[in-house]
Design a protein around this motif. Structure first.
Motif, short mmCIF file in Angstrom:
data_model
loop_
_atom_site.label_atom_id
_atom_site.label_comp_id
_atom_site.label_asym_id
_atom_site.label_seq_id
_atom_site.Cartn_x
_atom_site.Cartn_y
_atom_site.Cartn_z
N TYR A 44 14.13 10.47 0.82
CA TYR A 44 14.29 10.97 2.07
C TYR A 44 14.09 9.99 2.98
O TYR A 44 14.37 10.33 4.04
N THR A 118 8.33 19.80 -0.11
CA THR A 118 9.39 18.90 -0.02
C THR A 118 10.35 19.30 1.16
O THR A 118 10.88 18.51 1.87
N CYS A 122 11.50 17.23 4.59
CA CYS A 122 12.73 16.77 5.03
C CYS A 122 13.17 17.71 6.24
O CYS A 122 13.77 16.95 7.26
N CYS A 129 14.96 12.59 8.24
CA CYS A 129 15.13 13.12 7.03
C CYS A 129 16.50 12.20 6.67
O CYS A 129 17.63 12.73 7.13
N GLN A 131 18.25 12.62 4.09
CA GLN A 131 19.06 13.66 3.38
C GLN A 131 19.18 15.21 3.93
O GLN A 131 19.15 16.20 3.10
N SER A 169 17.89 14.34 -3.51
CA SER A 169 17.24 15.52 -3.24
C SER A 169 16.10 15.85 -4.30
O SER A 169 16.02 16.89 -4.59
#
Length: 568
Positions: A44, A118, A122, A129, A131, A169
């Motif tokens: 990330y 998580t 993100c 982040c 992603q 991810s």
């Protein structure tokens, strides 16, 4: 055909070949080498492939993709679909059922709260982040109980598998990263360098930009895996040295991305120690054009930001001329042989998403390029061979990572651009730094302190929605996001953003393909902010004594390292 139909059958699983081993660790040690050394083990905080793949040995997603692009339930009992009730009929929620008994490598329970965290990590508004596109359209992520995760979208999401799927991810442990939210994320060195995971291996020592020492995860869900008790993951050097260490000397068991001229690899294969594995996916070598001004004369914090448009490349005629001057077929032949093919597309596959009429860039058109620059007002007024306009010289910095093929490409493209009357300064950055996520470094590809830069990346799975969503306005790297972000060239077009949103709520497969192709064309033809060069096959090498290797172009290349074993 509706995507819902696809969702009905998305839960097919793959039976992996069993490793030839009796118990965990029975096959001793395995050596892996990447010519680009990992600089962080948190996917990330880096969009560099070398970081994402190294991390995938340790931290895992809920769903993986196999070598055909099919979805596999990895940390969950099944891939949620409409048919099995995991995806709601109105396509606004997807529910994951976590496999019971999963443990983190520290022995604690893996729960739905880790998944919820998580997402929070993100999507944090004060963080950066790498992603974030994976979470496009997510409204909330909740945990009704310790083994259930519910992702709710802001509207119908025909392809709901963005978050928590593929190596880009993975799930990070809430207990380890709890104090690392938002702007504090890059400061958590211990967590970012030594994440606790559920994968086949755990990190024992990490020396950034050098070597990772790993050992078998004692809590791994399959008591017989991994076959290897320990792993050395060496980074750095170059592709030639990495390939040679497998194919000729036998010092290493696996070498990633052996990006070398075909004749060089043919000679190495005579060493008899290993073999090459190759497969096409969605990996495109391309040139990204900076739409913002990277001039060092600007104050720090304003360079390569939307505050200052690029003084040369803001004109599409100029960008198009730069593309026309390139002979992609020659580049492909020189750099990749049969492992490459010239392309004008950012998304070259699968076929339904690949634009078939975007082929105009293939033939080199030097005269057309010169005419466009003339039309744009860039002419050589003082006769020094360099075009100028309004007192500014057409002088650019062209950067990429250190790699023999990329340096060849730079040299050739420089000649073509100089023939146009462009002054070109070449810059090569060590891949460990270039693809790293250090917000303090001036040389990362995200910070983009150059006018053009060349690299390649791809997307997890076979649906390009998240990949194309990277280029929306909000995802440009900037100081406020610690220079994280996937919109590397800082392209911003409200019409593009609107079309990405339309793709996110479109279920008809044919229509999804149509929208994806349109988005591809907006980036590579209508706006020309990306200059695709070569559709590259993945090419890596492994020792003849290493079994279980399945090259995967749709996920992390190390996706099944826990299944590797030693051939006696």
């Amino acid at each position: 055909m509706k995507l819902m139909t696809l969702l009905l059958g998305a839960g097919a699983t793959l039976a992996l070949a069993p490793a030839a081993m009796a118990e965990r660790g029975a096959d001793g040690h395995v050596n892996v080498i990447y010519s680009q050394a990992p600089s962080i083990l948190n996917a990330y905080l880096s969009s560099g492939t070398k970081d994402i793949e190294a991390a995938s040995l340790v931290i895992e997603p809920l769903i993986r993709y196999d070598e055909t692009g099919a979805m596999l339930p990895w940390l969950v009992e099944e891939v949620p679909t409409v048919e099995n009730g995991g995806v709601s009929e109105d396509l606004t929620t997807i529910t994951y059922k976590i496999k019971p008994g999963l443990k983190w490598s520290d022995g604690t329970d893996f729960t739905a709260e880790d998944v919820v965290f998580t997402a929070e990590y993100c999507m944090h508004p004060e963080g950066g982040c790498a992603q974030l596109a994976k979470f496009e359209g997510v409204d909330s992520v909740t945990a009704p109980d310790p083994l259930t995760v519910v992702v709710t979208f802001v509207g119908p999401k025909p392809f709901p598998y963005g978050p928590f799927s593929g190596g880009q991810s993975p799930i990070i442990q809430k207990a380890q990263f709890a104090d690392c939210l938002g702007a504090r994320a890059p400061e958590c060195t211990d967590a970012n360098f030594m994440p606790i995971g559920t994968g086949g291996f755990k990190v024992d020592e990490f020396r950034p930009n050098d070597v990772i020492t790993l050992s078998a995860n004692p809590e791994y869900r399959d008591a017989a895996k991994p076959a290897f008790a320990t792993m050395t993951f060496k980074g750095g050097g170059d592709a030639a040295a990495a390939a040679r260490s497998v194919l000729e000397t036998g010092e290493f068991d696996y070498a990633w991305n052996t990006q070398l001229a075909p004749e060089v690899l043919e000679e190495m294969l005579k060493g008899g120690k290993g073999t090459l594995v190759n497969a096409f996916g969605t990996l495109v070598e391309r040139i990204e054009i900076n739409m913002t001004d990277p001039s060092p004369n600007l104050p720090e914090g304003e360079r390569s930001t939307a505050m200052h448009p690029h003084p040369i490349f803001s004109d599409i005629r100029v960008r198009t001329a730069m593309s026309k001057a390139i002979d992609r077929q020659l580049l492909s032949d020189i750099g990749y042989g049969e492992a490459g093919r010239p392309t004008c597309n950012l998304v070259p596959a699968p076929a339904m998403f690949a634009s078939t009429d975007n082929t105009g860039c293939i033939p080199q058109d030097m005269e057309g390029a010169k005419a466009l620059l003339d039309e744009a007002g860039w002419t050589d007024t003082d006769g020094d061979g360099i075009r100028d306009k309004d007192g500014m010289k057409f002088s650019i910095v062209y950067q990429t990572s250190v790699n023999a093929v990329r340096q060849d490409f730079q040299a050739i493209i420089k000649q073509w651009w100089e023939e146009l009357g462009v002054e070109v300064q070449l810059k090569s950055v060590d891949g460990s730094v270039f693809f790293g996520g250090d917000p303090g470094s001036p040389d990362t590809f995200q910070k983009f302190y150059a006018d053009v830069e060349m690299y390649a990346n791809n997307f997890d799975g076979t649906d390009p929605e998240s990949y194309l969503a990277m280029y929306t306005c909000d995802k440009a790297p900037k100081p406020e996001t610690q220079w994280q972000g996937e919109n590397i060239n800082r392209f911003c077009d409200p019409a593009y953003d609107a079309l990405v949103a339309e793709l996110g709520k479109t279920g008809e497969l044919e229509k999804r393909g149509e929208i994806a192709r349109k988005l591809n064309d907006m980036l590579t033809k209508e706006s020309m902010v990306i200059i695709p060069l070569v559709d590259r096959g993945r090419l890596s090498a492994h020792a003849n004594t290493l079994g279980g290797v399945v090259l995967n172009t749709w996920d992390s290349e190390l996706w099944n390292a826990a299944d590797w074993y030693r051939i006696k």
